[in-house]
Design a protein around this motif. Structure first.
Motif, short mmCIF file in Angstrom:
data_model
loop_
_atom_site.label_atom_id
_atom_site.label_comp_id
_atom_site.label_asym_id
_atom_site.label_seq_id
_atom_site.Cartn_x
_atom_site.Cartn_y
_atom_site.Cartn_z
N GLU A 192 0.50 -1.05 -0.09
CA GLU A 192 -0.31 0.19 0.12
C GLU A 192 1.14 1.39 0.11
O GLU A 192 0.73 2.01 -0.50
N ASN A 216 -12.23 -2.82 10.82
CA ASN A 216 -12.84 -2.05 9.92
C ASN A 216 -14.34 -0.99 10.93
O ASN A 216 -14.83 -0.72 10.09
N THR A 245 -7.85 -0.18 7.05
CA THR A 245 -7.86 1.13 6.00
C THR A 245 -6.71 1.89 5.99
O THR A 245 -6.21 3.25 5.11
N GLU A 246 -7.02 2.50 7.46
CA GLU A 246 -6.17 3.75 7.66
C GLU A 246 -4.60 3.62 7.99
O GLU A 246 -3.87 5.01 8.44
#
Length: 228
Positions: free
Chosen positions: A97, A173, A215-216
């Protein structure tokens, strides 16, 4: 250890060579027996040209200097197979990522297994993880082996940063997320600035906690390393 596809390296004045990357997941040193695994990438030359050595190409067979400390405090997290799989999974995904956004740099992660009671308070959970990190850092520093030292974040305010997992993967999440980013240990220079601005009697919190979703996490790593 798993193997990545081979790549051809542009080496300037050196002969061209093919390289490969190996994901390495190995047991981490521990001062008190708390299980942990380190995940990182080793870059290798497939075949060193005749008359040359691997060192001529600037390759170093050692762990990256910067390491993120992650504590899995969920039930059963001290299982070695679980920890090893989690370390590789998080390292692979976070590395991919970061590189997608052109922010990837050599690093590694340590994942520690420290199962705590589900009903323990957030403050107690954080205190136990902080205490372990500081003791581990002191133990490694006492060895004099700099390769084992616990790295510190590039941050103007805080000397230490850890990531705590306090929820199972299916809830990572959900709502505000399953990860606690904990910053602690105020930098002396920053503390002096605060005292000059607010006076010596001003008490600045010695810990900052922020919850993140899965996701952060890329944004969290950027913040810890002072990239933003």
């Amino acid at each position: 250890m798993s193997r990545e596809p081979e790549r051809r390296l542009s080496t300037g004045g050196l002969p061209p060579v093919k390289t490969r990357e190996r994901y390495v997941v190995e047991e981490a040193p521990s001062h008190d027996g708390t299980p942990g695994f380190t995940a990182w990438v080793r870059r290798e030359i497939v075949e060193v040209p005749k008359g040359w050595s691997q060192s001529d190409f600037g390759f170093e067979d050692e762990r990256p200097e910067w390491t993120l400390q992650i504590y899995d405090t969920t039930p059963g997290s001290d299982n070695p197979d679980h920890l090893k799989a989690l370390a590789e999974k998080l390292f692979r995904e976070l590395r991919e990522e970061r590189e997608f956004y052109d922010r990837g740099e050599p690093d590694s992660i340590n994942v520690w297994g420290m199962p705590l009671a589900p009903d323990i308070s957030e403050e107690e959970r954080i205190a136990k993880c902080k205490a372990h990190l500081l003791a581990e850092a002191a133990s490694r520093e006492a060895t004099g082996n700099e390769d084992l030292f616990i790295s510190q974040p590039s941050h103007d305010e805080w000397q230490w940063a850890i990531l705590i997992i306090d929820r199972p993967p299916e809830l990572w999440n959900e709502d505000e997320g399953g990860f606690l980013a904990v910053y602690f240990g105020l930098e002396p220079d920053y503390l002096e600035e605060i005292e000059e601005e607010h006076g010596e009697d001003h008490e600045e919190p010695d810990t900052e906690v922020t919850r993140y979703t899965r996701t952060e996490l890329r944004l969290l790593l950027e913040k810890i390393r002072g990239i933003l």
